[in-house]
Design a protein around this motif. Structure first.
Motif, PDB file in Angstrom:
ATOM      1  N   GLN A  52       0.008  49.461  20.296  1.00  0.00           N
ATOM      2  CA  GLN A  52      -0.124  48.660  21.519  1.00  0.00           C
ATOM      3  C   GLN A  52      -0.380  47.191  21.184  1.00  0.00           C
ATOM      4  OE1 GLN A  52       0.589  50.499  24.028  1.00  0.00           O
ATOM      5  NE2 GLN A  52       0.305  52.445  22.974  1.00  0.00           N
ATOM      6  N   PHE A  53      -1.193  46.944  20.152  1.00  0.00           N
ATOM      7  CA  PHE A  53      -1.466  45.551  19.779  1.00  0.00           C
ATOM      8  C   PHE A  53      -0.208  44.874  19.234  1.00  0.00           C
ATOM      9  CE2 PHE A  53      -3.270  41.999  17.465  1.00  0.00           C
ATOM     10  CZ  PHE A  53      -4.301  41.589  18.297  1.00  0.00           C
ATOM     11  N   LEU A  54       0.605  45.609  18.484  1.00  0.00           N
ATOM     12  CA  LEU A  54       1.857  45.023  17.984  1.00  0.00           C
ATOM     13  C   LEU A  54       2.822  44.729  19.130  1.00  0.00           C
ATOM     14  CD1 LEU A  54       2.478  47.106  14.734  1.00  0.00           C
ATOM     15  CD2 LEU A  54       1.604  44.766  14.943  1.00  0.00           C
ATOM     16  N   ILE A  55       2.776  45.550  20.174  1.00  0.00           N
ATOM     17  CA  ILE A  55       3.584  45.239  21.358  1.00  0.00           C
ATOM     18  C   ILE A  55       3.138  43.921  21.966  1.00  0.00           C
ATOM     19  CG2 ILE A  55       4.125  45.984  23.703  1.00  0.00           C
ATOM     20  CD1 ILE A  55       4.012  48.872  22.713  1.00  0.00           C
ATOM     21  N   ALA A  56       1.807  43.716  22.047  1.00  0.00           N
ATOM     22  CA  ALA A  56       1.288  42.437  22.548  1.00  0.00           C
ATOM     23  C   ALA A  56       1.743  41.281  21.656  1.00  0.00           C
ATOM     24  CB  ALA A  56      -0.237  42.492  22.634  1.00  0.00           C
ATOM     25  N   ASP A  57       1.763  41.492  20.332  1.00  0.00           N
ATOM     26  CA  ASP A  57       2.251  40.451  19.419  1.00  0.00           C
ATOM     27  C   ASP A  57       3.707  40.102  19.708  1.00  0.00           C
ATOM     28  OD1 ASP A  57      -0.132  40.233  18.150  1.00  0.00           O
ATOM     29  OD2 ASP A  57       0.401  41.488  16.429  1.00  0.00           O
ATOM     30  N   ALA A  58       4.522  41.133  19.954  1.00  0.00           N
ATOM     31  CA  ALA A  58       5.939  40.876  20.242  1.00  0.00           C
ATOM     32  C   ALA A  58       6.099  40.054  21.518  1.00  0.00           C
ATOM     33  CB  ALA A  58       6.684  42.203  20.361  1.00  0.00           C
ATOM     34  N   ILE A  59       5.252  40.331  22.515  1.00  0.00           N
ATOM     35  CA  ILE A  59       5.336  39.558  23.754  1.00  0.00           C
ATOM     36  C   ILE A  59       4.903  38.111  23.500  1.00  0.00           C
ATOM     37  CG2 ILE A  59       4.559  39.422  26.144  1.00  0.00           C
ATOM     38  CD1 ILE A  59       3.970  42.427  25.992  1.00  0.00           C
ATOM     39  N   VAL A  60       3.900  37.912  22.670  1.00  0.00           N
ATOM     40  CA  VAL A  60       3.477  36.541  22.317  1.00  0.00           C
ATOM     41  C   VAL A  60       4.624  35.784  21.660  1.00  0.00           C
ATOM     42  CG1 VAL A  60       1.948  35.211  20.815  1.00  0.00           C
ATOM     43  CG2 VAL A  60       1.031  37.120  22.145  1.00  0.00           C
ATOM     44  N   GLY A  61       5.316  36.435  20.723  1.00  0.00           N
ATOM     45  CA  GLY A  61       6.470  35.777  20.098  1.00  0.00           C
ATOM     46  C   GLY A  61       7.555  35.459  21.106  1.00  0.00           C
ATOM     47  N   TYR A  62       7.802  36.380  22.048  1.00  0.00           N
ATOM     48  CA  TYR A  62       8.796  36.129  23.101  1.00  0.00           C
ATOM     49  C   TYR A  62       8.412  34.930  23.958  1.00  0.00           C
ATOM     50  CZ  TYR A  62      11.188  36.791  27.568  1.00  0.00           C
ATOM     51  OH  TYR A  62      11.911  36.589  28.716  1.00  0.00           O
ATOM     52  N   CYS A  63       7.147  34.845  24.349  1.00  0.00           N
ATOM     53  CA  CYS A  63       6.695  33.706  25.163  1.00  0.00           C
ATOM     54  C   CYS A  63       6.820  32.399  24.402  1.00  0.00           C
ATOM     55  CB  CYS A  63       5.249  33.926  25.607  1.00  0.00           C
ATOM     56  SG  CYS A  63       5.018  35.273  26.782  1.00  0.00           S
ATOM     57  N   ALA A  64       6.468  32.405  23.123  1.00  0.00           N
ATOM     58  CA  ALA A  64       6.577  31.175  22.338  1.00  0.00           C
ATOM     59  C   ALA A  64       8.020  30.724  22.181  1.00  0.00           C
ATOM     60  CB  ALA A  64       5.940  31.387  20.961  1.00  0.00           C
ATOM     61  N   ALA A  65       8.954  31.681  22.179  1.00  0.00           N
ATOM     62  CA  ALA A  65      10.373  31.338  21.990  1.00  0.00           C
ATOM     63  C   ALA A  65      11.052  30.918  23.276  1.00  0.00           C
ATOM     64  CB  ALA A  65      11.120  32.527  21.376  1.00  0.00           C
TER      65      ALA A  65
END
Length: 390
Positions: free
Chosen positions: A98-111
């Motif tokens: 679940q935390f890695l999913i949150a990381d992926a969303i953070v990368g998506y928002c930054a991009a």
């Protein structure tokens, strides 16, 4: 009325629907392999195929539904799933997922999102890690600061990767915009040159003919009639050229149409005839064997001769000039020479500048200036592209 066709139904479905369908099929499969019972999926007995699977399905489905419109809400959902699954101590991999999913969303928002949104997205998991670290220390739970630091580092790395993608896209867009601006500027210069070369010559002829007609109106009616006929023909030709140009400009951008039917050196005889009607005799000499030239070279050579002859008509004060066209194996050279007095001193016009630009675009050589023995000379050498054999 133009109507756009709608995409197929399956393409209009949001990603969350596909994610939900995937997990539904997995859950149905688990039900039929566990004696058709559902209750075990909602109870945690240390089996990763039961409750953790349902939590992961719910979290990923909600994230897929919220990601595009509400990315911060998607981060919150992933972190909520992470907190919930922390109680399943025998399967800590679920909380990490679940935390890695949150990381992926953070990368998506930054991009894809603004800097403020991306920083808020990155701050949420970092704040959760810090809160859990403090909470564990206060309540006496064994915590590993290095592990929590590793979780925070994954957030930073995800944000940096996304921000790099965002900057790369911005740089690409800036380069594309600059290239478009340069193309527009080049097209404007091309239109300006064509307008000047076409209109200036014909208007100069009209002005000369009108002045000649007004001077002999009372004494030589026949010459006045000839001057008016020449003015009419030149005016119609100018109007037709302007209409062709405006028609080309109004066309769509899908095709690159020429501004008009491009003239070439084959039109020099007609230019000589029209200039003679304005009272300036043009002696035309062709050296070498005339042959077909590349369209850009042919047009540039003709426009240079046309502009130089126009300057003779308007500024030289002489009634004679000599045009030479020299067809050489690797280039074509044109020269226009007159014995007039040249233009009055002052700010130079656009004619010579336009001729120099044309020659420069074709990587040729251009010169224009008074001759030591009197008069004015315009000369240009335009190289021909090298033909590559088979």
């Amino acid at each position: 009325m133009i109507t756009e066709s709608r995409p197929p139904l399956l393409r209009r479905l949001p990603p969350g629907v596909w994610v939900a369908a995937f997990w539904l099929s997995v859950i149905v499969f688990r039900v039929f392999t566990r004696d058709n019972e559902l209750h075990h999926l909602f109870e945690y007995n240390g089996n990763i195929e039961d409750m953790p699977l349902v939590v992961t399905a719910v979290v990923t489905t909600l994230v897929a539904l919220l990601l595009v419109r509400l990315p911060l809400a998607a981060v919150a959902v992933a972190l909520a799933g992470c907190v919930y699954t922390l109680g399943m101590r025998e399967v800590p991999e679920t909380a990490v997922l679940q935390f890695l999913i949150a990381d992926a969303i953070v990368g998506y928002c930054a991009a894809t999102r603004s800097r403020l949104v991306s920083l808020c997205a990155a701050g949420m998991p970092v704040a959760m890690v810090a809160t859990m670290l403090i909470w564990g220390a206060v309540h006496g739970y064994p915590v590993n600061p290095m592990a929590f630091g590793g979780f925070a580092a994954t957030v930073v790395i995800a944000w940096l990767v996304g921000n790099t993608i965002h900057q790369s896209r911005a740089h690409t867009e800036a380069l594309r915009g600059r290239a478009t601006e340069q193309a527009v500027t080049a097209e404007r210069l091309r239109i300006a040159r064509e307008l000047h070369d076409m209109v200036a010559h014909n208007i100069g002829i009209i002005a000369i003919q009108a002045g000649m007609g007004s001077r002999v109106m009372d004494t030589q009616p026949a010459e006045t009639r000839n001057a008016l006929n020449a003015i009419e023909a030149t005016s119609r030709e100018t109007l037709a050229g302007l209409r062709r140009m405006l028609g080309a400009l109004r066309q769509g951008e899908q095709e690159s149409a020429p501004l008009e039917v491009a003239p070439g050196l084959a039109e020099l005889d007609r230019l000589v005839e029209k200039t003679a009607g304005a009272g300036v005799r043009v002696a035309l000499t062709r050296n070498g064997e005339p042959r077909a030239l590349p369209s850009d070279v042919d047009l540039a050579a003709f426009r240079i001769v046309q502009e130089a002859v126009t300057n003779v008509v308007k500024h030289s004060g002489t009634r004679d000039c000599h045009v030479t066209v020299d067809y050489r194996p690797d280039e074509v050279a044109v020269a226009v020479v007159d014995l007039g007095t040249g233009a009055a001193p002052g700010v130079p016009g656009y004619g010579i500048t336009g001729m120099r630009e044309r020659v420069s675009l074709l990587h040729g050589e251009f010169s224009a200036g008074p001759r030591p023995e009197g008069g004015f000379r315009v000369a240009a050498r335009l190289p021909l592209p090298v033909e590559v054999g088979p």
